[in-house]
Design a protein around this motif. Structure first.
Motif, PDB file in Angstrom:
ATOM      1  N   PRO A   1     -28.627 -12.796 -23.395  1.00 19.29           N
ATOM      2  CA  PRO A   1     -28.665 -13.278 -24.776  1.00 19.29           C
ATOM      3  C   PRO A   1     -29.452 -12.320 -25.657  1.00 19.29           C
ATOM      4  N   GLN A   2     -29.012 -12.210 -26.881  1.00 17.48           N
ATOM      5  CA  GLN A   2     -29.673 -11.328 -27.838  1.00 17.48           C
ATOM      6  C   GLN A   2     -30.987 -11.949 -28.294  1.00 17.48           C
ATOM      7  N   ALA A   3     -31.969 -11.126 -28.513  1.00 24.49           N
ATOM      8  CA  ALA A   3     -33.247 -11.600 -29.034  1.00 24.49           C
ATOM      9  C   ALA A   3     -33.070 -12.028 -30.483  1.00 24.49           C
ATOM     10  N   MET A   4     -33.943 -12.909 -30.933  1.00 26.94           N
ATOM     11  CA  MET A   4     -33.905 -13.336 -32.335  1.00 26.94           C
ATOM     12  C   MET A   4     -34.132 -12.112 -33.213  1.00 26.94           C
ATOM     13  N   PRO A   5     -33.377 -11.966 -34.292  1.00 30.77           N
ATOM     14  CA  PRO A   5     -33.595 -10.829 -35.185  1.00 30.77           C
ATOM     15  C   PRO A   5     -34.966 -10.923 -35.840  1.00 30.77           C
ATOM     16  N   ALA A   6     -35.514  -9.778 -36.203  1.00 32.47           N
ATOM     17  CA  ALA A   6     -36.837  -9.752 -36.845  1.00 32.47           C
ATOM     18  C   ALA A   6     -36.819 -10.565 -38.130  1.00 32.47           C
ATOM     19  N   THR A   7     -35.733 -10.497 -38.868  1.00 33.50           N
ATOM     20  CA  THR A   7     -35.581 -11.333 -40.055  1.00 33.50           C
ATOM     21  C   THR A   7     -34.412 -12.265 -39.800  1.00 33.50           C
ATOM     22  N   LEU A   8     -34.624 -13.524 -40.070  1.00 34.07           N
ATOM     23  CA  LEU A   8     -33.583 -14.510 -39.810  1.00 34.07           C
ATOM     24  C   LEU A   8     -32.516 -14.433 -40.903  1.00 34.07           C
ATOM     25  N   PRO A   9     -31.277 -14.793 -40.554  1.00 26.11           N
ATOM     26  CA  PRO A   9     -30.170 -14.626 -41.499  1.00 26.11           C
ATOM     27  C   PRO A   9     -30.036 -15.759 -42.515  1.00 26.11           C
ATOM     28  N   PHE A  10     -31.157 -16.190 -43.091  1.00 25.21           N
ATOM     29  CA  PHE A  10     -31.107 -17.207 -44.134  1.00 25.21           C
ATOM     30  C   PHE A  10     -32.385 -17.150 -44.951  1.00 25.21           C
ATOM     31  N   SER A  11     -32.345 -17.744 -46.125  1.00 26.71           N
ATOM     32  CA  SER A  11     -33.508 -17.810 -47.008  1.00 26.71           C
ATOM     33  C   SER A  11     -34.254 -19.112 -46.747  1.00 26.71           C
ATOM     34  N   PRO A  12     -35.571 -19.126 -46.927  1.00 27.63           N
ATOM     35  CA  PRO A  12     -36.309 -20.382 -46.778  1.00 27.63           C
ATOM     36  C   PRO A  12     -35.845 -21.426 -47.790  1.00 27.63           C
ATOM     37  N   ALA A  13     -35.455 -20.967 -48.971  1.00 23.43           N
ATOM     38  CA  ALA A  13     -34.982 -21.868 -50.017  1.00 23.43           C
ATOM     39  C   ALA A  13     -34.157 -21.079 -51.027  1.00 23.43           C
ATOM     40  N   VAL A  14     -33.247 -21.791 -51.673  1.00 22.09           N
ATOM     41  CA  VAL A  14     -32.419 -21.200 -52.724  1.00 22.09           C
ATOM     42  C   VAL A  14     -32.411 -22.167 -53.899  1.00 22.09           C
ATOM     43  N   ARG A  15     -32.739 -21.640 -55.082  1.00 24.61           N
ATOM     44  CA  ARG A  15     -32.713 -22.459 -56.288  1.00 24.61           C
ATOM     45  C   ARG A  15     -31.363 -22.293 -56.971  1.00 24.61           C
ATOM     46  N   VAL A  16     -30.769 -23.424 -57.330  1.00 24.76           N
ATOM     47  CA  VAL A  16     -29.532 -23.450 -58.101  1.00 24.76           C
ATOM     48  C   VAL A  16     -29.792 -24.394 -59.272  1.00 24.76           C
ATOM     49  N   GLY A  17     -29.953 -23.819 -60.440  1.00 22.87           N
ATOM     50  CA  GLY A  17     -30.303 -24.634 -61.602  1.00 22.87           C
ATOM     51  C   GLY A  17     -31.658 -25.286 -61.384  1.00 22.87           C
ATOM     52  N   ASP A  18     -31.698 -26.605 -61.487  1.00 26.26           N
ATOM     53  CA  ASP A  18     -32.938 -27.351 -61.307  1.00 26.26           C
ATOM     54  C   ASP A  18     -33.071 -27.957 -59.906  1.00 26.26           C
ATOM     55  N   ILE A  19     -32.305 -27.458 -58.950  1.00 31.39           N
ATOM     56  CA  ILE A  19     -32.328 -27.975 -57.576  1.00 31.39           C
ATOM     57  C   ILE A  19     -32.782 -26.868 -56.631  1.00 31.39           C
ATOM     58  N   LEU A  20     -33.694 -27.209 -55.714  1.00 29.71           N
ATOM     59  CA  LEU A  20     -34.156 -26.292 -54.686  1.00 29.71           C
ATOM     60  C   LEU A  20     -33.645 -26.791 -53.343  1.00 29.71           C
ATOM     61  N   TYR A  21     -32.771 -26.015 -52.721  1.00 32.85           N
ATOM     62  CA  TYR A  21     -32.214 -26.333 -51.413  1.00 32.85           C
ATOM     63  C   TYR A  21     -33.045 -25.582 -50.369  1.00 32.85           C
ATOM     64  N   MET A  22     -33.687 -26.319 -49.484  1.00 34.92           N
ATOM     65  CA  MET A  22     -34.530 -25.686 -48.469  1.00 34.92           C
ATOM     66  C   MET A  22     -33.821 -25.655 -47.123  1.00 34.92           C
ATOM     67  N   SER A  23     -33.992 -24.555 -46.417  1.00 33.26           N
ATOM     68  CA  SER A  23     -33.481 -24.457 -45.051  1.00 33.26           C
ATOM     69  C   SER A  23     -34.263 -25.409 -44.169  1.00 33.26           C
ATOM     70  N   GLY A  24     -33.641 -25.847 -43.089  1.00 35.03           N
ATOM     71  CA  GLY A  24     -34.312 -26.734 -42.152  1.00 35.03           C
ATOM     72  C   GLY A  24     -35.534 -26.064 -41.540  1.00 35.03           C
ATOM     73  N   GLN A  25     -36.576 -26.843 -41.372  1.00 29.55           N
ATOM     74  CA  GLN A  25     -37.816 -26.362 -40.755  1.00 29.55           C
ATOM     75  C   GLN A  25     -37.997 -27.088 -39.433  1.00 29.55           C
ATOM     76  N   ILE A  26     -38.205 -26.313 -38.388  1.00 29.12           N
ATOM     77  CA  ILE A  26     -38.400 -26.928 -37.079  1.00 29.12           C
ATOM     78  C   ILE A  26     -39.881 -27.128 -36.820  1.00 29.12           C
ATOM     79  N   GLY A  27     -40.160 -28.058 -35.951  1.00 23.21           N
ATOM     80  CA  GLY A  27     -41.509 -28.254 -35.449  1.00 23.21           C
ATOM     81  C   GLY A  27     -41.442 -28.082 -33.947  1.00 23.21           C
TER      82      GLY A  27
END
Length: 143
Positions: free
Chosen positions: A24-50
């Motif tokens: 299996p490939q190692a996790m990339p140094a930078t993940l292929p998504f943004s922590p959050a993206v703002r669209v107008g007045d809405i902030l869509y956040m990527s899922g956060q794991i615990g």
């Protein structure tokens, strides 16, 4: 002789199937998504794991620590965008084990103390990223 040639031809095709799977490939140094993206007045956040800290029981204090880790990450993303938990309008919760639902609720609720609760969905998921016991994704609105 015909059977020997047929067997040899069949075996010639087997080595490709018998090769070990690539590692299996190692996790990339930078993940292929943004922590959050703002669209107008809405902030869509990527899922956060615990993740449960090593040596802790995954269905008691360790799970509670994993919830706090995910929610604290959400809090940092909110703060980076000038928001707080009072701006959260919707959360989606993914639990590796639905038996952890009451523990999740108990650890989640204090983040919204004195604030209205966001709309929320939850479901059981088998196999979250990095073996995490939970993932939480939220949407926030700028007021």
């Amino acid at each position: 002789m015909r059977r020997l040639i047929l067997a040899a031809l069949m075996l010639a095709s087997v080595p490709a199937l018998a090769q070990p799977a690539p590692a299996p490939q190692a996790m990339p140094a930078t993940l292929p998504f943004s922590p959050a993206v703002r669209v107008g007045d809405i902030l869509y956040m990527s899922g956060q794991i615990g993740q449960v800290p090593q040596g802790m029981d995954p269905h008691s204090d360790g799970f509670d620590a994993a919830v706090r880790q995910a929610m604290d990450s959400i809090g940092r993303i909110l703060a980076d965008n000038g928001l707080d938990f009072g701006h959260v309008v919707k959360c989606t919760v993914m639990l590796d084990d639905m038996a952890d639902w009451p523990r999740f609720n108990a650890a989640y609720l204090p983040y919204f103390k004195g604030k209205r609760l966001p709309a929320r969905s939850a479901f059981g998921a088998d196999g979250l990223a990095l073996g995490a016991p939970l993932e939480v994704e939220c949407i926030a609105a700028f007021k």
